[in-house]
Design a protein around this motif. Structure first.
Motif, PDB file in Angstrom:
ATOM      1  N   LYS A 229      30.821 115.349   0.876  1.00  0.00           N
ATOM      2  CA  LYS A 229      31.520 116.472   0.723  1.00  0.00           C
ATOM      3  C   LYS A 229      31.360 117.510   2.100  1.00  0.00           C
ATOM      4  O   LYS A 229      32.313 118.128   2.218  1.00  0.00           O
ATOM      5  CB  LYS A 229      31.237 117.132  -0.448  1.00  0.00           C
ATOM      6  N   ALA A 230      30.061 117.645   2.238  1.00  0.00           N
ATOM      7  CA  ALA A 230      29.673 118.597   3.382  1.00  0.00           C
ATOM      8  C   ALA A 230      30.434 118.093   4.683  1.00  0.00           C
ATOM      9  O   ALA A 230      30.844 118.917   5.374  1.00  0.00           O
ATOM     10  CB  ALA A 230      28.196 118.702   3.682  1.00  0.00           C
ATOM     11  N   ALA A 231      30.371 116.885   4.790  1.00  0.00           N
ATOM     12  CA  ALA A 231      30.943 116.293   6.178  1.00  0.00           C
ATOM     13  C   ALA A 231      32.461 116.510   6.049  1.00  0.00           C
ATOM     14  O   ALA A 231      33.223 116.697   7.315  1.00  0.00           O
ATOM     15  CB  ALA A 231      30.546 114.699   6.280  1.00  0.00           C
ATOM     16  N   GLN A 232      33.103 116.331   4.898  1.00  0.00           N
ATOM     17  CA  GLN A 232      34.488 116.614   4.919  1.00  0.00           C
ATOM     18  C   GLN A 232      34.962 118.039   5.088  1.00  0.00           C
ATOM     19  O   GLN A 232      35.810 118.204   5.993  1.00  0.00           O
ATOM     20  CB  GLN A 232      35.129 116.159   3.624  1.00  0.00           C
ATOM     21  N   ARG A 233      34.099 118.911   4.642  1.00  0.00           N
ATOM     22  CA  ARG A 233      34.353 120.242   4.875  1.00  0.00           C
ATOM     23  C   ARG A 233      34.035 120.731   6.270  1.00  0.00           C
ATOM     24  O   ARG A 233      34.785 121.502   6.722  1.00  0.00           O
ATOM     25  CB  ARG A 233      33.267 121.256   4.254  1.00  0.00           C
ATOM     26  N   GLU A 234      33.239 119.866   7.051  1.00  0.00           N
ATOM     27  CA  GLU A 234      32.965 120.370   8.468  1.00  0.00           C
ATOM     28  C   GLU A 234      33.983 119.578   9.442  1.00  0.00           C
ATOM     29  O   GLU A 234      33.965 119.891  10.434  1.00  0.00           O
ATOM     30  CB  GLU A 234      31.484 119.819   8.778  1.00  0.00           C
ATOM     31  N   GLY A 235      34.717 118.698   8.742  1.00  0.00           N
ATOM     32  CA  GLY A 235      35.753 118.050   9.501  1.00  0.00           C
ATOM     33  C   GLY A 235      35.157 116.985  10.192  1.00  0.00           C
ATOM     34  O   GLY A 235      36.235 116.262  11.117  1.00  0.00           O
ATOM     35  N   LEU A 236      34.200 116.452   9.929  1.00  0.00           N
ATOM     36  CA  LEU A 236      33.576 115.255  10.648  1.00  0.00           C
ATOM     37  C   LEU A 236      34.206 114.003  10.075  1.00  0.00           C
ATOM     38  O   LEU A 236      34.349 113.037  10.950  1.00  0.00           O
ATOM     39  CB  LEU A 236      32.363 115.216  10.363  1.00  0.00           C
ATOM     40  N   ILE A 237      34.529 113.887   9.037  1.00  0.00           N
ATOM     41  CA  ILE A 237      35.276 112.623   8.218  1.00  0.00           C
ATOM     42  C   ILE A 237      36.477 113.254   7.520  1.00  0.00           C
ATOM     43  O   ILE A 237      36.523 114.418   7.124  1.00  0.00           O
ATOM     44  CB  ILE A 237      34.464 111.978   7.481  1.00  0.00           C
ATOM     45  N   PRO A 238      37.699 112.277   7.622  1.00  0.00           N
ATOM     46  CA  PRO A 238      38.752 112.822   6.971  1.00  0.00           C
ATOM     47  C   PRO A 238      38.499 112.874   5.437  1.00  0.00           C
ATOM     48  O   PRO A 238      37.665 112.179   5.006  1.00  0.00           O
ATOM     49  CB  PRO A 238      39.819 111.664   7.064  1.00  0.00           C
ATOM     50  N   GLY A 239      39.316 113.811   4.631  1.00  0.00           N
ATOM     51  CA  GLY A 239      39.183 113.956   3.283  1.00  0.00           C
ATOM     52  C   GLY A 239      39.752 112.837   2.450  1.00  0.00           C
ATOM     53  O   GLY A 239      40.399 111.845   2.983  1.00  0.00           O
ATOM     54  N   PRO A 240      39.898 112.871   1.188  1.00  0.00           N
ATOM     55  CA  PRO A 240      40.334 111.724   0.396  1.00  0.00           C
ATOM     56  C   PRO A 240      42.099 111.822   0.627  1.00  0.00           C
ATOM     57  O   PRO A 240      42.583 112.758   0.903  1.00  0.00           O
ATOM     58  CB  PRO A 240      40.139 112.226  -1.147  1.00  0.00           C
TER      59      PRO A 240
END
Length: 106
Positions: free
Chosen positions: A60-71
């Protein structure tokens, strides 16, 4: 836990009660208490749950940071098509569902 029954609608009240119990983890606890759990099994289960929680938080933190795409978002129906969840008795707004408001689970 308390659930209000409106207009003698027991089915709706039961649905709300089940959802509350699910969120509280009552069903999971009941299933665990059905049989004895050895201390070694309990430690292994709790460790696995902790790892799962940690990985989820990191994801979730990586998704918020934009490092990985969200669902991926589910595509919305085009035109007057309605979700089968709401049935034919739902009032129609004269077209597609509004972009804001409602009960979207995105």
């Amino acid at each position: 836990m308390q659930v209000l029954v409106r207009d003698n609608n027991i089915d709706q009240a039961l649905k709300v009660l089940k959802k509350k119990m699910q969120r509280e983890g009552v069903f999971r606890e009941m299933r665990q208490r059905k049989a004895y759990e050895k201390p070694s099994e309990k430690r292994a289960r709790e460790k696995a749950e902790a790892v799962r929680r940690t990985r989820k938080a990191a994801r979730k933190a990586a998704q918020r940071e934009g490092l990985i795409p969200g669902p991926k978002k589910k595509p919305r129906p085009v035109g007057g098509a309605r979700s089968p969840r709401f049935g034919a008795g739902a009032p129609s707004a004269g077209g597609a569902a509004p972009a804001t408001g409602g009960f979207d689970r995105t």
